[in-house]
Design a protein around this motif. Structure first.
Motif, PDB file in Angstrom:
ATOM      1  N   GLU A  85      39.674  58.166  27.703  1.00  0.00           N
ATOM      2  CA  GLU A  85      40.410  58.273  28.950  1.00  0.00           C
ATOM      3  C   GLU A  85      41.759  57.608  28.768  1.00  0.00           C
ATOM      4  OE1 GLU A  85      40.308  56.510  33.491  1.00  0.00           O
ATOM      5  OE2 GLU A  85      38.407  56.793  32.425  1.00  0.00           O
ATOM      6  N   ILE A  86      42.823  58.348  29.023  1.00  0.00           N
ATOM      7  CA  ILE A  86      44.182  57.823  28.876  1.00  0.00           C
ATOM      8  C   ILE A  86      44.907  58.016  30.197  1.00  0.00           C
ATOM      9  CG2 ILE A  86      46.367  57.995  27.651  1.00  0.00           C
ATOM     10  CD1 ILE A  86      44.901  59.071  25.243  1.00  0.00           C
ATOM     11  N   GLY A  87      45.305  56.921  30.804  1.00  0.00           N
ATOM     12  CA  GLY A  87      46.022  57.005  32.073  1.00  0.00           C
ATOM     13  C   GLY A  87      45.224  57.663  33.175  1.00  0.00           C
ATOM     14  N   GLY A  88      43.890  57.545  33.100  1.00  0.00           N
ATOM     15  CA  GLY A  88      43.037  58.159  34.110  1.00  0.00           C
ATOM     16  C   GLY A  88      42.693  59.597  33.828  1.00  0.00           C
ATOM     17  N   TYR A  89      43.144  60.143  32.705  1.00  0.00           N
ATOM     18  CA  TYR A  89      42.878  61.534  32.359  1.00  0.00           C
ATOM     19  C   TYR A  89      41.911  61.623  31.180  1.00  0.00           C
ATOM     20  CZ  TYR A  89      46.926  62.583  35.299  1.00  0.00           C
ATOM     21  OH  TYR A  89      47.796  62.682  36.345  1.00  0.00           O
ATOM     22  N   HIS A  90      41.116  62.670  31.180  1.00  0.00           N
ATOM     23  CA  HIS A  90      40.133  62.885  30.122  1.00  0.00           C
ATOM     24  C   HIS A  90      40.796  63.504  28.896  1.00  0.00           C
ATOM     25  CE1 HIS A  90      36.386  63.768  28.136  1.00  0.00           C
ATOM     26  NE2 HIS A  90      36.648  65.057  28.118  1.00  0.00           N
TER      27      HIS A  90
END
Length: 458
Positions: free
Chosen positions: A339-344
Motif C-alpha cells: 500500500e502506497i499513499g493509501g493505494y493498492h
C-alpha cells in the motif's frame, strides 16, 4: 459476514491515472519524451499515479514520504526494475543490477574502496587529472565537445582512484557504454518484445559494445593478476581476493568491473555537462564561482579540505543535480502486494520513484524550474527525501563522495581559469536514458580568463 471496512476498501483502490484512450499518446511519450510522461502525469494526477501502457502498468511515486517508503522503509519488498533489468544483458549481475544475497556480498566487497578516509587520500590524483583537463581545454582554438572531454576525465579519474589502473588507452569505452544505454532503454520501452536476434542497427551496435566491454574487463583483471598489489585497497585487488576466497568466477569480476566503469563515469560526466550549460545560461553564477575559486585556491590545485571552503561551488553542483539528476529514475518491482499513499500496489508491479519530478515538486521547492544555487546555502532545506540525486536507502549510491569531489574540483578550476560558452544556435535538451544526459552532445567554445593569462606570463 461483514463487508470490507473503509480502510480495506481504500487499500484496494488503484491510484488515479490517464485513461485507456490515452494509450497512443503515452506510447509516443514513452519513446520520445519520458520526462514529459512522468512530469505531465504527476502534475495531472498527484503523488501516486497509475500509468497503464498496453499490458503493463507503472506506478509513479512523487512524494518524499512515499519515496522513503519504497526506497528505505520497505526496501526489501522492492527489487531493481525496468531499464536495469534490460541492462543486465551487458552489465550482468553487477552491483547496479543484482539483488538479494548477491548484491549484499558485492556491496561488502566494494564498500571499503569508497570509505571517506580513502576517498580523501585520492584528492591529489583527482586534482591532477582535472588540471590536465583544464590545460587541454585551454589549448583548443575552436569548439570543443564538452561531454566527450568530461567522459575522458571521469574515466581517467575512475581508473586511477578506484582501479589503480590507466584507462587512457581504452578509447572505445564511452561509445560502448552509449550503445549499452541505447539498447537497455530500447528494450524497456518496447517491453522486450523485439527479439534480440533481429539485426537492427541498434542491436548490432549493442552486441559489438558488449564484447568490447567484456574484453576490456578481462584485460584489466589479467593485468592485475600479472602485477598484484600487496594488500591492495583498489577495486580490482578486492574483487580478485574475494573471488579467490569463495571461488567466484571470472564472469562475476567482469560484471562488477563493467558496472563500475559505467556508473562511475557516466553520472559525473552528465552532471558536469549540465553544469557548464547552466553556468553559460547564468553568467552571474560563473562570475561568483570565479571569485570563490580565486579567493580559496589562488594559483594552486584544490585539496580535499577545500570542499568545506568552496561552499558556493558545492551549492552549484547540488542545484545542477536537483534540476538534472544524473539518475533521473529509480525503478523497482514490488515483490509482494503493498500500500502506497493509501493505494493498492499489486505484487509484480513496476514502481518508479522519479527524482526529476520529485526535485520539481511545487510543494517542496519554491519556483522549482529556476536555477538557484542559493537553495543549498540557505539555513532551511527541504525534507531529506525531496532530494535524491544519489538515491536513498540501502542502495544509496556508493560513489557519491568521489563524484561530488570531482565535480567541485572541475567547476572551481574551470571557473578560475576559463569561460565556456555554447556555440550559437545549439539547442540543449535532456535525453532520459539510464542517466540523464544532454541530447546530441554539448559543443562549446573555450575562452581563457585574464587572471589565467597574467599568471602564465608571470
Amino acid at each position: 459476514m461483514t463487508g470490507p471496512t473503509d480502510d480495506t476498501r481504500a487499500a484496494r483502490t488503484a491510484p488515479p491515472g490517464p485513461p485507456r484512450r490515452a494509450t497512443i499518446r503515452l506510447l509516443k511519450q514513452l519513446f520520445t519524451d519520458r520526462l514529459a510522461l512522468m512530469g505531465d502525469n504527476a502534475e495531472a494526477y498527484g503523488d501516486v499515479v497509475r500509468i497503464a501502457i498496453g499490458p503493463k502498468a507503472m506506478y509513479l511515486v512523487n512524494h518524499p514520504d512515499l519515496a522513503k517508503h519504497v526506497l528505505a522503509d520497505n526496501a526489501a519488498n522492492y527489487h531493481k526494475g525496468i531499464g536495469l533489468q534490460e541492462a543486465r544483458r551487458a552489465l550482468g549481475d553487477g552491483l547496479l543490477t543484482s539483488d538479494g544475497d548477491t548484491w549484499k556480498k558485492q556491496r561488502r566487497t566494494i564498500q571499503p574502496v569508497f570509505q571517506p578516509k580513502r576517498i580523501s587520500r585520492q584528492a591529489g590524483i583527482v586534482a591532477a587529472e582535472v588540471d590536465g583537463l583544464i590545460q587541454r581545454l585551454a589549448a583548443h582554438d575552436g569548439p570543443v565537445e564538452v561531454l566527450h572531454e568530461m567522459t575522458g576525465l571521469t574515466l581517467g579519474v575512475l581508473g586511477k582512484t578506484l582501479l589503480d589502473a590507466e584507462l587512457g588507452g581504452y578509447e572505445t569505452l564511452g561509445h560502448s557504454f552509449e550503445a549499452v544505454q541505447d539498447q537497455a532503454m530500447f528494450e524497456a520501452v518496447t517491453l522486450s518484445m523485439v527479439p534480440q536476434w533481429v539485426p537492427l542497427k541498434k542491436q548490432l551496435h549493442f552486441r559489438t559494445a558488449r564484447e568490447d566491454l567484456r574484453r576490456i574487463a578481462d584485460e584489466l583483471v589479467d593485468q592485475r593478476l600479472a602485477n598484484p598489489v600487496e594488500n591492495g585497497e583498489d577495486v580490482l585487488s578486492r574483487l580478485i581476493a574475494s573471488g579467490s576466497e569463495d571461488g567466484a568466477s571470472r564472469e562475476r569480476m567482469r560484471d562488477e568491473l563493467i558496472t563500475l566503469l559505467l556508473a562511475g563515469h557516466e553520472t559525473t560526466a552528465s552532471t558536469l555537462g549540465w553544469a557548464f550549460h547552466l553556468i553559460d545560461e547564468h553568467p552571474e553564477v560563473g562570475e561568483r564561482l570565479h571569485a570563490e575559486a580565486v579567493e580559496v585556491l589562488g594559483d594552486r590545485l584544490p585539496e580535499y579540505e577545500d570542499l568545506r571552503r568552496l561552499t558556493f561551488t558545492v551549492a552549484v553542483v547540488e542545484e545542477v543535480m536537483r534540476l538534472y539528476p544524473p539518475v533521473w529514475l529509480l525503478p523497482r518491482i514490488a515483490q509482494a502486494d503493498d500500500e502506497i499513499g493509501g493505494y493498492h500496489v499489486p505484487a509484480g508491479s513496476d514502481v518508479v520513484v522519479v527524482p526529476y519530478t520529485l526535485h520539481r515538486h511545487p510543494g517542496f521547492w519554491t519556483d522549482p524550474e529556476r536555477f538557484d544555487p542559493g537553495r543549498f546555502t540557505a539555513a532551511e532545506r527541504p525534507p531529506r527525501y525531496a532530494y535524491l540525486p544519489f538515491g536513498a536507502g540501502p542502495r544509496f549510491c556508493i560513489g557519491n563522495s568521489l563524484g561530488v569531489m570531482e565535480a567541485v574540483f572541475v567547476l572551481a578550476m574551470a571557473a578560475r581559469d576559463l569561460e565556456l560558452r555554447k556555440v550559437p544556435d545549439k539547442v540543449v535538451e535532456p535525453e532520459a536514458m539510464l542517466s540523464l544526459r544532454v541530447r546530441g552532445g554539448l559543443p562549446m567554445t573555450v575562452h581563457r580568463r585574464e587572471r589565467a593569462r597574467r599568471s602564465e606570463a608571470a
